[in-house]
Motif scaffolding. Sequence first.
Motif, PDB file in Angstrom:
ATOM      1  N   GLN A 439      51.767  50.019  60.085  1.00 21.49           N
ATOM      2  CA  GLN A 439      52.194  51.548  60.451  1.00 21.49           C
ATOM      3  C   GLN A 439      50.898  52.781  59.776  1.00 21.49           C
ATOM      4  OE1 GLN A 439      55.312  53.449  59.393  1.00 21.49           O
ATOM      5  NE2 GLN A 439      56.117  52.763  61.409  1.00 21.49           N
ATOM      6  N   ALA A 440      49.876  51.964  58.381  1.00 25.10           N
ATOM      7  CA  ALA A 440      49.525  53.419  58.312  1.00 25.10           C
ATOM      8  C   ALA A 440      47.824  52.197  58.424  1.00 25.10           C
ATOM      9  CB  ALA A 440      49.031  52.928  56.753  1.00 25.10           C
ATOM     10  N   GLY A 441      47.907  50.944  59.926  1.00 24.19           N
ATOM     11  CA  GLY A 441      46.158  50.346  60.009  1.00 24.19           C
ATOM     12  C   GLY A 441      46.604  49.379  59.257  1.00 24.19           C
ATOM     13  N   GLY A 442      47.106  48.884  57.832  1.00 21.63           N
ATOM     14  CA  GLY A 442      46.374  47.764  56.774  1.00 21.63           C
ATOM     15  C   GLY A 442      47.299  46.675  56.802  1.00 21.63           C
ATOM     16  N   THR A 443      47.206  45.712  56.270  1.00 20.17           N
ATOM     17  CA  THR A 443      47.578  44.273  56.030  1.00 20.17           C
ATOM     18  C   THR A 443      48.481  44.167  55.238  1.00 20.17           C
ATOM     19  OG1 THR A 443      46.130  43.155  55.894  1.00 20.17           O
ATOM     20  CG2 THR A 443      46.390  43.339  57.803  1.00 20.17           C
ATOM     21  N   VAL A 444      49.063  43.059  54.865  1.00 19.18           N
ATOM     22  CA  VAL A 444      49.557  42.461  53.235  1.00 19.18           C
ATOM     23  C   VAL A 444      49.929  41.254  53.373  1.00 19.18           C
ATOM     24  CG1 VAL A 444      52.160  43.475  54.029  1.00 19.18           C
ATOM     25  CG2 VAL A 444      51.996  43.382  51.566  1.00 19.18           C
ATOM     26  N   THR A 445      49.356  40.630  51.944  1.00 15.30           N
ATOM     27  CA  THR A 445      49.743  39.088  52.564  1.00 15.30           C
ATOM     28  C   THR A 445      50.249  39.042  51.328  1.00 15.30           C
ATOM     29  OG1 THR A 445      47.309  39.065  51.856  1.00 15.30           O
ATOM     30  CG2 THR A 445      48.202  38.406  53.987  1.00 15.30           C
ATOM     31  N   LEU A 446      51.373  38.145  51.218  1.00 18.27           N
ATOM     32  CA  LEU A 446      51.208  37.223  49.118  1.00 18.27           C
ATOM     33  C   LEU A 446      51.216  35.379  49.152  1.00 18.27           C
ATOM     34  CD1 LEU A 446      53.411  39.648  49.610  1.00 18.27           C
ATOM     35  CD2 LEU A 446      55.598  37.880  48.973  1.00 18.27           C
ATOM     36  N   ARG A 447      50.368  35.265  48.080  1.00 15.83           N
ATOM     37  CA  ARG A 447      50.068  34.143  48.427  1.00 15.83           C
ATOM     38  C   ARG A 447      50.387  33.360  46.689  1.00 15.83           C
ATOM     39  NH1 ARG A 447      43.054  34.440  47.744  1.00 15.83           N
ATOM     40  NH2 ARG A 447      43.527  36.587  45.873  1.00 15.83           N
ATOM     41  N   PRO A 448      50.215  32.245  46.581  1.00 14.90           N
ATOM     42  CA  PRO A 448      50.520  32.507  44.566  1.00 14.90           C
ATOM     43  C   PRO A 448      48.695  32.103  44.087  1.00 14.90           C
ATOM     44  CG  PRO A 448      50.559  29.982  46.802  1.00 14.90           C
ATOM     45  CD  PRO A 448      49.649  31.320  47.405  1.00 14.90           C
ATOM     46  N   ALA A 449      48.967  32.679  42.899  1.00 12.66           N
ATOM     47  CA  ALA A 449      48.374  33.490  42.035  1.00 12.66           C
ATOM     48  C   ALA A 449      47.084  32.603  41.685  1.00 12.66           C
ATOM     49  CB  ALA A 449      49.098  34.263  40.596  1.00 12.66           C
ATOM     50  N   PRO A 450      46.115  33.070  41.089  1.00 12.47           N
ATOM     51  CA  PRO A 450      45.067  31.332  40.673  1.00 12.47           C
ATOM     52  C   PRO A 450      46.200  30.700  39.669  1.00 12.47           C
ATOM     53  CG  PRO A 450      44.099  33.698  41.085  1.00 12.47           C
ATOM     54  CD  PRO A 450      45.534  34.151  41.279  1.00 12.47           C
ATOM     55  N   ALA A 451      46.322  31.289  38.621  1.00 18.69           N
ATOM     56  CA  ALA A 451      47.048  30.669  37.903  1.00 18.69           C
ATOM     57  C   ALA A 451      48.587  30.115  37.847  1.00 18.69           C
ATOM     58  CB  ALA A 451      46.571  31.364  36.186  1.00 18.69           C
ATOM     59  N   GLN A 452      49.107  30.903  37.962  1.00 18.76           N
ATOM     60  CA  GLN A 452      50.764  30.814  37.804  1.00 18.76           C
ATOM     61  C   GLN A 452      51.435  32.663  38.340  1.00 18.76           C
ATOM     62  OE1 GLN A 452      52.637  30.737  33.886  1.00 18.76           O
ATOM     63  NE2 GLN A 452      54.852  30.370  34.988  1.00 18.76           N
ATOM     64  N   GLY A 453      52.384  32.111  39.021  1.00 21.09           N
ATOM     65  CA  GLY A 453      53.140  33.573  39.826  1.00 21.09           C
ATOM     66  C   GLY A 453      51.966  33.693  41.055  1.00 21.09           C
ATOM     67  N   THR A 454      52.904  34.902  41.640  1.00 17.73           N
ATOM     68  CA  THR A 454      52.863  34.741  43.409  1.00 17.73           C
ATOM     69  C   THR A 454      51.856  36.323  43.323  1.00 17.73           C
ATOM     70  OG1 THR A 454      54.540  34.846  44.009  1.00 17.73           O
ATOM     71  CG2 THR A 454      53.436  35.623  45.389  1.00 17.73           C
ATOM     72  N   GLU A 455      51.166  36.376  43.945  1.00 20.92           N
ATOM     73  CA  GLU A 455      49.921  38.092  44.091  1.00 20.92           C
ATOM     74  C   GLU A 455      50.095  38.342  45.959  1.00 20.92           C
ATOM     75  OE1 GLU A 455      44.903  37.551  42.704  1.00 20.92           O
ATOM     76  OE2 GLU A 455      45.205  36.739  44.326  1.00 20.92           O
ATOM     77  N   ALA A 456      50.374  39.474  45.585  1.00 21.52           N
ATOM     78  CA  ALA A 456      50.994  40.300  46.818  1.00 21.52           C
ATOM     79  C   ALA A 456      49.410  40.953  47.008  1.00 21.52           C
ATOM     80  CB  ALA A 456      51.723  41.098  46.725  1.00 21.52           C
ATOM     81  N   VAL A 457      48.810  41.335  48.215  1.00 18.50           N
ATOM     82  CA  VAL A 457      47.289  42.317  47.922  1.00 18.50           C
ATOM     83  C   VAL A 457      47.653  43.591  50.152  1.00 18.50           C
ATOM     84  CG1 VAL A 457      45.084  42.055  49.024  1.00 18.50           C
ATOM     85  CG2 VAL A 457      46.015  40.598  47.459  1.00 18.50           C
ATOM     86  N   ILE A 458      48.049  44.439  49.628  1.00 20.57           N
ATOM     87  CA  ILE A 458      47.606  45.068  50.700  1.00 20.57           C
ATOM     88  C   ILE A 458      46.311  45.860  50.271  1.00 20.57           C
ATOM     89  CG2 ILE A 458      48.700  47.636  51.225  1.00 20.57           C
ATOM     90  CD1 ILE A 458      50.890  46.945  49.524  1.00 20.57           C
ATOM     91  N   CYS A 459      45.323  45.871  51.542  1.00 25.68           N
ATOM     92  CA  CYS A 459      44.529  46.223  52.710  1.00 25.68           C
ATOM     93  C   CYS A 459      44.841  46.952  53.608  1.00 25.68           C
ATOM     94  CB  CYS A 459      43.679  44.741  52.458  1.00 25.68           C
ATOM     95  SG  CYS A 459      42.007  45.578  52.974  1.00 25.68           S
ATOM     96  N   ILE A 460      44.155  48.962  52.965  1.00 23.98           N
ATOM     97  CA  ILE A 460      44.289  49.893  54.515  1.00 23.98           C
ATOM     98  C   ILE A 460      42.797  50.535  54.050  1.00 23.98           C
ATOM     99  CG2 ILE A 460      44.988  51.920  54.707  1.00 23.98           C
ATOM    100  CD1 ILE A 460      47.775  51.138  52.989  1.00 23.98           C
ATOM    101  N   PRO A 461      42.299  50.204  55.572  1.00 25.35           N
ATOM    102  CA  PRO A 461      40.964  50.770  55.937  1.00 25.35           C
ATOM    103  C   PRO A 461      40.952  52.459  55.059  1.00 25.35           C
ATOM    104  CG  PRO A 461      41.677  49.644  58.180  1.00 25.35           C
ATOM    105  CD  PRO A 461      42.924  50.025  57.129  1.00 25.35           C
ATOM    106  N   GLY A 462      39.622  52.467  54.767  1.00 28.91           N
ATOM    107  CA  GLY A 462      39.646  53.780  53.445  1.00 28.91           C
ATOM    108  C   GLY A 462      38.179  54.192  53.148  1.00 28.91           C
ATOM    109  N   THR A 463      38.100  54.945  52.823  1.00 30.53           N
ATOM    110  CA  THR A 463      36.878  55.300  52.102  1.00 30.53           C
ATOM    111  C   THR A 463      37.316  55.680  50.270  1.00 30.53           C
ATOM    112  OG1 THR A 463      35.296  56.773  51.923  1.00 30.53           O
ATOM    113  CG2 THR A 463      37.323  57.763  52.395  1.00 30.53           C
ATOM    114  N   ARG A 464      35.552  55.515  49.374  1.00 35.43           N
ATOM    115  CA  ARG A 464      35.511  55.170  48.055  1.00 35.43           C
ATOM    116  C   ARG A 464      35.252  56.993  47.617  1.00 35.43           C
ATOM    117  NH1 ARG A 464      32.949  50.746  49.522  1.00 35.43           N
ATOM    118  NH2 ARG A 464      33.206  48.933  48.587  1.00 35.43           N
TER     119      ARG A 464
END
Length: 491
Positions: A439-464
Amino acid sequence: MNTAFRRLSLRSRLGLAAAVSVALAVTAVAIASWLVTRQQLTGQLDSNLRNVEASPRYVQELLSLCGRELPDAGQRTETPTPYVVQVVTSDGTVCAAPGSPKLAVDDTDIAVARGVLRSVMHDAGTQDGRKVRVWTTRPDSHPGTPGQYAVSIAQSLSTVDDPLNHLALFLLGIAGVGVIGAATAGLGISRAGLRPVQDLTDAAEHIAHTQDLTVRIPVDGEDEIARLSKSFNDMTEALASSQELQQQLIADAGHELRTPLTSLRANIQLLIRSHTSGRKIPEDAMNDLLRSVESQVGELAVLTADLQELSRPDTKPGRASLPVLALHEVASRALERVRHRGSEIEFTSELDEWYVLSDPAALERAVVNLLDNAVKFSPPGAVVSLQLHDGRLTVRDQGPGIPADELPHVFDRFWRSQTARSLPGSGLGLAIVAKAVQQAGGTVTLRPAPAQGTEAVICIPGTRTPPPSTRPEDAGVAAGTDTTCPPVPSS
C-alpha cells in the motif's frame, strides 16, 4: 413527452432519434431545394417578361380602345400569346384587347404610368381568377400615343407553380422514404451495435441471480464496447478473486481458531467440573491452567486483530493521499516496542534518514512484525540488527533460517513453516507486512542471511532529505530525485 420517450427501450430510442434526425435533415434539404427552384423559375419568368416588347402599333390599338365600345368579333385585336398585354393610363384606366382577361392594377402600375417609377415586377390576378406575373414598364414615347401610360405584360404563374407542385410531391415522397429507411436502418444498426450491451446485461442478470462469477463476455475488437466488455470481465474476475480470497480467509480463520478454542473449552470444562464436583485442583495445576487460559485468550485476541487488519479492502498505492513519514523514526519506535519483549536478545540499529509516503500505524506494525519474528526465531544471546541505508530497511536475525522451498510461501495468509508450528502466532504477521508495504508502493522480501539466520528487506520509494512541508505534493517523495527504490543485492 420526455417521460414517454424515456420509457422506450434504448434500441427504440436510437431508432427514433435516427428517424427524427433524418426527417429534419431531409425536410431542410427539401425546403431549400424547393425555394432555390422557385427562385430560379421565377427569375427565368421575369427575364422572359423583360425581353417581351409590345409593338407601338399594338399599344396604339389598345389605347384607342379605352372609352370606346367593343368592336365586333371580326375586329377584335389579338393578344400575343402566351402573354397578356394591357395599357394602364395615369388615371388608372385599363386598356385591354377585347376577349383578353384584364389584369388587376395596383398603385405601382399607376406610379409607372405617371413616371414616378421606371418599371415594376409583381404578381397579380386576372378577372377569371388566374395568377400571373406582371411586368409593367413605361416605354419610350411612341409616335401617335399622347399622354402618360404604362404597358403591362403578364404571363401565367402556372409555368412556375406547376413544376413546383410536382417538385413538392416528389420531395415529399423522397422524404417519407428517407425517414422510413432511416428508422429501419436505425433499429437494425442499434440492434447490432447494442448486442454486446445486451450480452453484458444478460451476464449481469445471470450473476445477480446465480452468484456465478465465472461468466465472461467475448471481447471482439478495440472499440468502446470491446473496452466495456473487457472491463466487465476484469471486474468479474476481480470479484471472483476477492470472493475466493474471502472464502479462503474464512476457512483458514476457522481452522486456526479451532485449536485455541478447543483447548480453551477443555480448560474451562475442567474448571466447571472442579467447581461442580467440589474437588479442588492442586494449586500448581490451577496456576498452569489459568496461565494456559490467559495465553489462549491472548492468542485469540491477536488472531482477531490480525483478521481485522487483513479484512480491510486492499487498495492500490494512492501515494498522493498518504502522509509523509520519517521511516527512520518509525523504525526506531518499533525497535523500542520490541526491545522489551526480547530481554535475552541483543539489538543493534543503524538508521539513516529516509522519508516516505505511507500510513503511520500500518508501516510501524509491519516493522514490529518483522522484529517480532526475528526475536521469536533467535536463540537467547543472539543479535537482531535493524539497518536503514539508501531507502532499504533490513531486519536480520541469527535464527535457524527458512528453507529455500518455503520462501515463496512466507507471505501467504495462515502459512507457517514446520519449525514454527509449535511457536505462538497465527501465521498472519508477514501477510500484514506485505499488505502494508504494498500500500505504500514498496516491496518486501525474505532471504537467507549472509552468515546465519534470515534477512527481511523492506524497500519503499522516498527521499533522503526532509520535505519542505508535510504536504505530499511538496515533498521530495512525491517528485524528487531519490524516489527510486534501490534493488536488493544478492547475498
